[in-house]
Scaffold this active site. Sequence first.
Site, PDB file in Angstrom:
ATOM      1  N   HIS A 268       0.859  -1.183   0.000  1.00  0.00           N
ATOM      2  CA  HIS A 268       0.000   0.000   0.000  1.00  0.00           C
ATOM      3  C   HIS A 268       0.902   1.243   0.000  1.00  0.00           C
ATOM      4  O   HIS A 268       1.557   1.510   1.004  1.00  0.00           O
ATOM      5  CB  HIS A 268      -0.875  -0.050   1.268  1.00  0.00           C
ATOM      6  CG  HIS A 268      -1.816   1.091   1.419  1.00  0.00           C
ATOM      7  ND1 HIS A 268      -3.171   0.981   1.204  1.00  0.00           N
ATOM      8  CD2 HIS A 268      -1.591   2.379   1.758  1.00  0.00           C
ATOM      9  CE1 HIS A 268      -3.735   2.155   1.423  1.00  0.00           C
ATOM     10  NE2 HIS A 268      -2.802   3.019   1.750  1.00  0.00           N
TER      11      HIS A 268
ATOM     12  N   HIS B  42      -0.804   2.835  11.596  1.00  0.00           N
ATOM     13  CA  HIS B  42       0.108   3.951  11.324  1.00  0.00           C
ATOM     14  C   HIS B  42       0.313   4.832  12.539  1.00  0.00           C
ATOM     15  O   HIS B  42      -0.617   5.087  13.288  1.00  0.00           O
ATOM     16  CB  HIS B  42      -0.544   4.805  10.203  1.00  0.00           C
ATOM     17  CG  HIS B  42       0.343   5.805   9.565  1.00  0.00           C
ATOM     18  ND1 HIS B  42      -0.135   6.895   8.884  1.00  0.00           N
ATOM     19  CD2 HIS B  42       1.689   5.892   9.497  1.00  0.00           C
ATOM     20  CE1 HIS B  42       0.858   7.594   8.412  1.00  0.00           C
ATOM     21  NE2 HIS B  42       1.996   7.016   8.772  1.00  0.00           N
TER      22      HIS B  42
ATOM     23  N   GLU C 235      -2.937  14.322  10.914  1.00  0.00           N
ATOM     24  CA  GLU C 235      -3.856  13.980   9.817  1.00  0.00           C
ATOM     25  C   GLU C 235      -5.304  14.307  10.191  1.00  0.00           C
ATOM     26  O   GLU C 235      -5.865  13.675  11.082  1.00  0.00           O
ATOM     27  CB  GLU C 235      -3.754  12.484   9.493  1.00  0.00           C
ATOM     28  CG  GLU C 235      -2.345  11.991   9.217  1.00  0.00           C
ATOM     29  CD  GLU C 235      -2.302  10.500   8.895  1.00  0.00           C
ATOM     30  OE1 GLU C 235      -3.366   9.900   8.649  1.00  0.00           O
ATOM     31  OE2 GLU C 235      -1.192   9.942   8.903  1.00  0.00           O
TER      32      GLU C 235
ATOM     33  N   HIS D 293      -6.205  12.425  13.594  1.00  0.00           N
ATOM     34  CA  HIS D 293      -5.168  11.573  14.167  1.00  0.00           C
ATOM     35  C   HIS D 293      -3.921  12.433  14.219  1.00  0.00           C
ATOM     36  O   HIS D 293      -3.288  12.703  13.199  1.00  0.00           O
ATOM     37  CB  HIS D 293      -4.978  10.319  13.302  1.00  0.00           C
ATOM     38  CG  HIS D 293      -6.264   9.569  13.106  1.00  0.00           C
ATOM     39  ND1 HIS D 293      -6.784   9.243  11.882  1.00  0.00           N
ATOM     40  CD2 HIS D 293      -7.157   9.109  14.028  1.00  0.00           C
ATOM     41  CE1 HIS D 293      -7.931   8.600  12.041  1.00  0.00           C
ATOM     42  NE2 HIS D 293      -8.182   8.514  13.334  1.00  0.00           N
TER      43      HIS D 293
ATOM     44  N   HIS E 211      -3.446   5.045  14.415  1.00  0.00           N
ATOM     45  CA  HIS E 211      -4.732   4.933  13.716  1.00  0.00           C
ATOM     46  C   HIS E 211      -4.603   3.846  12.656  1.00  0.00           C
ATOM     47  O   HIS E 211      -3.523   3.315  12.432  1.00  0.00           O
ATOM     48  CB  HIS E 211      -5.148   6.277  13.104  1.00  0.00           C
ATOM     49  CG  HIS E 211      -4.109   6.876  12.209  1.00  0.00           C
ATOM     50  ND1 HIS E 211      -3.050   7.597  12.696  1.00  0.00           N
ATOM     51  CD2 HIS E 211      -3.944   6.843  10.873  1.00  0.00           C
ATOM     52  CE1 HIS E 211      -2.296   7.993  11.693  1.00  0.00           C
ATOM     53  NE2 HIS E 211      -2.804   7.536  10.568  1.00  0.00           N
TER      54      HIS E 211
HETATM   55  O1  OMD Z   1      -6.599   6.616   6.869  1.00  0.00           O
HETATM   56  C1  OMD Z   1      -5.762   7.457   7.204  1.00  0.00           C
HETATM   57  O2  OMD Z   1      -5.622   7.792   8.376  1.00  0.00           O
HETATM   58  C2  OMD Z   1      -4.863   8.087   6.169  1.00  0.00           C
HETATM   59  C3  OMD Z   1      -3.923   7.125   5.559  1.00  0.00           C
HETATM   60  C4  OMD Z   1      -4.178   6.604   4.312  1.00  0.00           C
HETATM   61  C5  OMD Z   1      -3.309   5.715   3.763  1.00  0.00           C
HETATM   62  O3  OMD Z   1      -3.595   5.223   2.550  1.00  0.00           O
HETATM   63  C6  OMD Z   1      -2.184   5.315   4.413  1.00  0.00           C
HETATM   64  C7  OMD Z   1      -1.916   5.837   5.661  1.00  0.00           C
HETATM   65  C8  OMD Z   1      -2.797   6.730   6.240  1.00  0.00           C
HETATM   66  O4  OMD Z   1      -2.570   7.225   7.460  1.00  0.00           O
HETATM   67 FE   FE2 Z   2      -1.941   8.029   8.707  1.00  0.00          FE
END
Ligand code: OMD
Ligand code: FE2
Length: 431
Positions: free
Chosen positions: A288, A331, A337, A361, A367
């Site tokens: 990803h 993450h 974010e 976040h 998250h």
């Molecule tokens: O959903 C999220 O918080 C944003 C996010 C999207 C992604 O494709 C990879 C990492 C990420 O934090």
């Molecule tokens: Fe993220």
Amino acid sequence: MSQELQYLTGFGNEFESEALPGALPIGQFSPQKVKYDLYAEQYNTTAFTAPRADNRRNWFYRIRPSVLQGEYEAIDNGLLRTAPITEAITPPSMLRWNPIEVPQEKTDFINGLVTMAANGSANGQSGIGIHVYVANASMEGRYFYNADGELLFVPQQGELILHTECGKLAIKPGEIAVIPRGIKFRVELLSDAVRGYICENYGNPYILPERGPVGANGYTNERDFQYPVAAFEDIEGDFELVAKFNGNLFRCDIGHSPLDVVAWTGNSAPYKYDLARFNVMNTVSFDHPDPSIFTVLTSPSGTPGVANVDFVIFPPRWMVAENTFRPPYYHRNIMSEFMGLIEGVYDAKEHGFVPGGMSLHNCMSPHGPEADVFEKASNAELAPQRYENTLAFMFESRYIISPTKYALEGKARQPNYADCWKGIKKYFKGA
Ligand SMILES: O=C(O)Cc1cc(O)ccc1O
Ligand SMILES: [Fe+2]
């Protein structure tokens, strides 16, 4: 119904447009007399001495110069807030909100601004303010400008016409618009009720991100950005000009429409962009990619590669990654974010993150996919799959994002957001 408006195309070009023939001086900016007895006025959104490649300014040829306005007086800020936010302590908690409801009572764009969060310092020209607008009435007899930053509009419900000094932009969900710092405008509603998100960028104006090895085309293509053609209002009346300046709202009387620019030239004009034009790049093998691959606009900070704010979208696309956990990975990030949803369902959150809703976040706050999404995605058959009817976005910033008191304590907050991860199971059984 949307109005068919004409646009100029290209990103940050040195545009020119005149609503009356010959209104633009040729070969100079400030002739002794301007055609049609207009006044010349320069408008700078970068320092005079900013490098040529970054320098932004317009010349306006207008019926009256902007100095012709009354004395400012402070007015109530309503739910509008500006960084630094000091009214509440910023927790590291993961936060989520339901959509802000459009009020029943008559509310125009200015009255319907609600600040969810902000970071940096408007006075220091860094960071952002994150607002929601909810309105059910057009701005009548009043005009607005924001000295604190440029305004990125992300409509979520209903259509608008932004009547600006440079002309008109029509926007609807799926499109965005940016109004540079200080441009005067009014918002006309084409729908009974409108809602959307605004990123107020106190920092460097948005530019398009680099393409790197992707080459000369792709992601945002310059030609898809649309700028207004000159259009002027030659009207007099008991009007009002509202300014957001250094975190507060002020008003003054003005006896005429300040949208009286008959011709303009320059590279600091409002623009719009249809997010469906974003040429999505992604993996065709495995894993990803980081969401920076979906960046539409970036406001650089002083540090290379570290944004004051990135505007990132998660648009409809094919997902073909093999042997891959396809949703966003779990993450923790130095960047903060803030997310919103324009339509549909976001792949990390199938429940609770609804169109018009928001999540935050912050720096280093964990998250990622909710429990059910993890279960599904780790067992799914990895056939090519089209992600349809989905459009989420993120304002991602290097500075910690502070929610307002309203965001933390108001009724839109989902107090049990973190429960979405509670069902995550331990599978590890040891060797
Ligand atoms: O959903 C999220 O918080 C944003 C996010 C999207 C992604 O494709 C990879 C990492 C990420 O934090
Ligand atoms: Fe993220």
